[in-house]
Design a protein around this motif. Sequence first.
Motif, PDB file in Angstrom:
ATOM      1  N   PHE A  79       0.848  -1.189   0.000  1.00  0.00           N
ATOM      2  CA  PHE A  79       0.000   0.000   0.000  1.00  0.00           C
ATOM      3  C   PHE A  79       0.891   1.249   0.000  1.00  0.00           C
ATOM      4  O   PHE A  79       2.078   1.173   0.318  1.00  0.00           O
ATOM      5  CB  PHE A  79      -0.925  -0.001   1.212  1.00  0.00           C
ATOM      6  CG  PHE A  79      -1.916  -1.146   1.224  1.00  0.00           C
ATOM      7  CD1 PHE A  79      -2.337  -1.737   0.044  1.00  0.00           C
ATOM      8  CD2 PHE A  79      -2.418  -1.644   2.424  1.00  0.00           C
ATOM      9  CE1 PHE A  79      -3.253  -2.791   0.045  1.00  0.00           C
ATOM     10  CE2 PHE A  79      -3.327  -2.700   2.437  1.00  0.00           C
ATOM     11  CZ  PHE A  79      -3.746  -3.272   1.250  1.00  0.00           C
ATOM     12  N   GLU A  80       0.297   2.393  -0.345  1.00  0.00           N
ATOM     13  CA  GLU A  80       1.077   3.618  -0.559  1.00  0.00           C
ATOM     14  C   GLU A  80       1.032   4.538   0.662  1.00  0.00           C
ATOM     15  O   GLU A  80      -0.029   5.006   1.052  1.00  0.00           O
ATOM     16  CB  GLU A  80       0.547   4.360  -1.788  1.00  0.00           C
ATOM     17  CG  GLU A  80       0.627   3.573  -3.091  1.00  0.00           C
ATOM     18  CD  GLU A  80       2.029   3.525  -3.669  1.00  0.00           C
ATOM     19  OE1 GLU A  80       2.951   4.136  -3.070  1.00  0.00           O
ATOM     20  OE2 GLU A  80       2.203   2.892  -4.722  1.00  0.00           O
ATOM     21  N   HIS A  81       2.196   4.798   1.240  1.00  0.00           N
ATOM     22  CA  HIS A  81       2.324   5.676   2.411  1.00  0.00           C
ATOM     23  C   HIS A  81       3.058   6.944   1.982  1.00  0.00           C
ATOM     24  O   HIS A  81       4.195   6.885   1.510  1.00  0.00           O
ATOM     25  CB  HIS A  81       3.103   4.955   3.510  1.00  0.00           C
ATOM     26  CG  HIS A  81       3.070   5.653   4.834  1.00  0.00           C
ATOM     27  ND1 HIS A  81       3.807   6.780   5.089  1.00  0.00           N
ATOM     28  CD2 HIS A  81       2.377   5.388   5.982  1.00  0.00           C
ATOM     29  CE1 HIS A  81       3.602   7.169   6.339  1.00  0.00           C
ATOM     30  NE2 HIS A  81       2.734   6.348   6.903  1.00  0.00           N
ATOM     31  N   SER A  82       2.424   8.090   2.150  1.00  0.00           N
ATOM     32  CA  SER A  82       2.980   9.341   1.637  1.00  0.00           C
ATOM     33  C   SER A  82       4.364   9.657   2.206  1.00  0.00           C
ATOM     34  O   SER A  82       5.224  10.177   1.485  1.00  0.00           O
ATOM     35  CB  SER A  82       2.020  10.502   1.926  1.00  0.00           C
ATOM     36  OG  SER A  82       1.708  10.577   3.303  1.00  0.00           O
ATOM     37  N   VAL A  83       4.608   9.338   3.475  1.00  0.00           N
ATOM     38  CA  VAL A  83       5.898   9.691   4.077  1.00  0.00           C
ATOM     39  C   VAL A  83       6.986   8.699   3.664  1.00  0.00           C
ATOM     40  O   VAL A  83       8.119   9.101   3.375  1.00  0.00           O
ATOM     41  CB  VAL A  83       5.779   9.779   5.606  1.00  0.00           C
ATOM     42  CG1 VAL A  83       7.115  10.197   6.224  1.00  0.00           C
ATOM     43  CG2 VAL A  83       4.688  10.765   5.999  1.00  0.00           C
ATOM     44  N   VAL A  84       6.667   7.420   3.617  1.00  0.00           N
ATOM     45  CA  VAL A  84       7.639   6.445   3.103  1.00  0.00           C
ATOM     46  C   VAL A  84       8.045   6.819   1.683  1.00  0.00           C
ATOM     47  O   VAL A  84       9.220   6.762   1.311  1.00  0.00           O
ATOM     48  CB  VAL A  84       7.049   5.016   3.125  1.00  0.00           C
ATOM     49  CG1 VAL A  84       7.985   4.041   2.412  1.00  0.00           C
ATOM     50  CG2 VAL A  84       6.822   4.555   4.559  1.00  0.00           C
ATOM     51  N   ASN A  85       7.064   7.257   0.892  1.00  0.00           N
ATOM     52  CA  ASN A  85       7.339   7.620  -0.494  1.00  0.00           C
ATOM     53  C   ASN A  85       8.176   8.888  -0.611  1.00  0.00           C
ATOM     54  O   ASN A  85       8.848   9.102  -1.622  1.00  0.00           O
ATOM     55  CB  ASN A  85       6.031   7.780  -1.269  1.00  0.00           C
ATOM     56  CG  ASN A  85       5.312   6.456  -1.442  1.00  0.00           C
ATOM     57  OD1 ASN A  85       5.842   5.406  -1.090  1.00  0.00           O
ATOM     58  ND2 ASN A  85       4.108   6.501  -1.973  1.00  0.00           N
ATOM     59  N   MET A  86       8.154   9.731   0.420  1.00  0.00           N
ATOM     60  CA  MET A  86       9.009  10.921   0.420  1.00  0.00           C
ATOM     61  C   MET A  86      10.483  10.536   0.452  1.00  0.00           C
ATOM     62  O   MET A  86      11.350  11.331   0.075  1.00  0.00           O
ATOM     63  CB  MET A  86       8.682  11.808   1.627  1.00  0.00           C
ATOM     64  CG  MET A  86       7.339  12.482   1.565  1.00  0.00           C
ATOM     65  SD  MET A  86       6.986  13.396   3.098  1.00  0.00           S
ATOM     66  CE  MET A  86       5.274  13.861   2.847  1.00  0.00           C
ATOM     67  N   PHE A  87      10.766   9.337   0.932  1.00  0.00           N
ATOM     68  CA  PHE A  87      12.136   8.812   0.880  1.00  0.00           C
ATOM     69  C   PHE A  87      12.382   7.995  -0.374  1.00  0.00           C
ATOM     70  O   PHE A  87      13.364   8.200  -1.089  1.00  0.00           O
ATOM     71  CB  PHE A  87      12.429   7.941   2.104  1.00  0.00           C
ATOM     72  CG  PHE A  87      13.619   7.041   1.914  1.00  0.00           C
ATOM     73  CD1 PHE A  87      14.908   7.553   1.967  1.00  0.00           C
ATOM     74  CD2 PHE A  87      13.456   5.685   1.634  1.00  0.00           C
ATOM     75  CE1 PHE A  87      16.015   6.734   1.754  1.00  0.00           C
ATOM     76  CE2 PHE A  87      14.549   4.864   1.423  1.00  0.00           C
ATOM     77  CZ  PHE A  87      15.830   5.385   1.483  1.00  0.00           C
ATOM     78  N   LEU A  88      11.491   7.049  -0.653  1.00  0.00           N
ATOM     79  CA  LEU A  88      11.738   6.090  -1.732  1.00  0.00           C
ATOM     80  C   LEU A  88      11.962   6.753  -3.086  1.00  0.00           C
ATOM     81  O   LEU A  88      12.894   6.403  -3.821  1.00  0.00           O
ATOM     82  CB  LEU A  88      10.564   5.107  -1.841  1.00  0.00           C
ATOM     83  CG  LEU A  88      10.456   4.011  -0.781  1.00  0.00           C
ATOM     84  CD1 LEU A  88       9.207   3.184  -1.014  1.00  0.00           C
ATOM     85  CD2 LEU A  88      11.700   3.125  -0.804  1.00  0.00           C
ATOM     86  N   PHE A  89      11.104   7.706  -3.425  1.00  0.00           N
ATOM     87  CA  PHE A  89      11.161   8.256  -4.774  1.00  0.00           C
ATOM     88  C   PHE A  89      12.304   9.250  -4.983  1.00  0.00           C
ATOM     89  O   PHE A  89      12.997   9.176  -6.002  1.00  0.00           O
ATOM     90  CB  PHE A  89       9.796   8.836  -5.148  1.00  0.00           C
ATOM     91  CG  PHE A  89       8.753   7.756  -5.279  1.00  0.00           C
ATOM     92  CD1 PHE A  89       8.533   7.121  -6.489  1.00  0.00           C
ATOM     93  CD2 PHE A  89       8.040   7.321  -4.174  1.00  0.00           C
ATOM     94  CE1 PHE A  89       7.609   6.096  -6.604  1.00  0.00           C
ATOM     95  CE2 PHE A  89       7.110   6.299  -4.276  1.00  0.00           C
ATOM     96  CZ  PHE A  89       6.891   5.680  -5.507  1.00  0.00           C
ATOM     97  N   PRO A  90      12.557  10.183  -4.053  1.00  0.00           N
ATOM     98  CA  PRO A  90      13.769  10.990  -4.198  1.00  0.00           C
ATOM     99  C   PRO A  90      15.042  10.145  -4.214  1.00  0.00           C
ATOM    100  O   PRO A  90      15.962  10.403  -4.997  1.00  0.00           O
ATOM    101  CB  PRO A  90      13.722  11.908  -2.965  1.00  0.00           C
ATOM    102  CG  PRO A  90      12.265  12.051  -2.683  1.00  0.00           C
ATOM    103  CD  PRO A  90      11.695  10.688  -2.973  1.00  0.00           C
ATOM    104  N   PHE A  91      15.096   9.108  -3.363  1.00  0.00           N
ATOM    105  CA  PHE A  91      16.251   8.226  -3.355  1.00  0.00           C
ATOM    106  C   PHE A  91      16.401   7.520  -4.697  1.00  0.00           C
ATOM    107  O   PHE A  91      17.512   7.408  -5.235  1.00  0.00           O
ATOM    108  CB  PHE A  91      16.110   7.197  -2.232  1.00  0.00           C
ATOM    109  CG  PHE A  91      17.266   6.232  -2.125  1.00  0.00           C
ATOM    110  CD1 PHE A  91      18.483   6.641  -1.611  1.00  0.00           C
ATOM    111  CD2 PHE A  91      17.135   4.914  -2.545  1.00  0.00           C
ATOM    112  CE1 PHE A  91      19.559   5.760  -1.507  1.00  0.00           C
ATOM    113  CE2 PHE A  91      18.197   4.022  -2.446  1.00  0.00           C
ATOM    114  CZ  PHE A  91      19.415   4.454  -1.929  1.00  0.00           C
ATOM    115  N   ALA A  92      15.290   7.059  -5.250  1.00  0.00           N
ATOM    116  CA  ALA A  92      15.327   6.389  -6.552  1.00  0.00           C
ATOM    117  C   ALA A  92      15.814   7.331  -7.639  1.00  0.00           C
ATOM    118  O   ALA A  92      16.598   6.933  -8.517  1.00  0.00           O
ATOM    119  CB  ALA A  92      13.943   5.843  -6.893  1.00  0.00           C
ATOM    120  N   ILE A  93      15.374   8.590  -7.619  1.00  0.00           N
ATOM    121  CA  ILE A  93      15.821   9.568  -8.612  1.00  0.00           C
ATOM    122  C   ILE A  93      17.313   9.833  -8.471  1.00  0.00           C
ATOM    123  O   ILE A  93      18.056   9.874  -9.459  1.00  0.00           O
ATOM    124  CB  ILE A  93      15.018  10.882  -8.477  1.00  0.00           C
ATOM    125  CG1 ILE A  93      13.558  10.653  -8.898  1.00  0.00           C
ATOM    126  CG2 ILE A  93      15.637  11.987  -9.326  1.00  0.00           C
ATOM    127  CD1 ILE A  93      12.656  11.853  -8.655  1.00  0.00           C
TER     128      ILE A  93
END
Length: 283
Positions: A207-221
């Motif tokens: 499932f999608e968690h807005s705060v977890v995604n604040m790390f995952l996606f910038p890190f991926a970029i």
Amino acid sequence: MAYLLPTEFVTKMVDAGESKVYMSTRDTLIRAFMAGAILALAAVFAITVAVKTGSLLLGAVLFPVGFCMLYLMGFDLLTGVFVLTPLAWLARRPGVDIPQILRNWGLVFVGNFAGALTVAFMMAFVFTYGFNIEGGAIAEKVSGIGEARTLGYAEYGVSGWLTIFIRGMLCNWMVSMGVVGAMISTHVSGKVLAMWMPIMLFFFMGFEHSVVNMFLFPFAIIMGGDFSVMDYLVWNEIPTALGNLVGGLAFTGLTLYSTHYRTAPKRQLTSNTATTAAPVSAG
């Protein structure tokens, strides 16, 4: 473990929401920064475990350690204040209004994002020895997640956007259950157990968690993921945050408030409010 009745812990939810609204800008930002940073570390920890062991389940089992740490330290996540602060307004707590609630959400968002982004840069530096080598299997895994959860959704247009939104709803249904679960016990062991179960569920189910995604996606970029910042915002962060808001408030906050707080005897609510005024963190 000591157990509180629903009418007791729902009153604690309202008290916690009120305390968040009145918290100073400095304290709100610091607590949100630390929450975002700790959850980001927990995310990279869980992904590292999953990659090295080949077991996503084991990563999901261990991920809640971060949530438990930040909650017990009194730090705040956007997903938690989405649920708690509106309850103080619904309960007509003095001085709590919509502009103050929106201010709190904005400050927590900024703090969470700053904390998560800080850890993203730190971990990118660590994995690449100062950006001198490739990031390895873990960076490759996170980059793949970033592409799949932005461009993968975009491929399906409106249906993809709605899929993210619903995953965000389901996520904060579970995460907010963890926040509330920690309030049903007065013992640390009871709080941890109550938090662990729903957090493990949301992580394993993807499932999608807005705060977890604040790390995952910038890190991926940073690590070379083939998608843009705009892809991340439009095809993940925005619908995820909206889904987190709707899911946590509708499935957890309002259901508990309407069936326990509003129906509780007035004298019990008055007594509980007078004796449970201590600040409570929001995961």
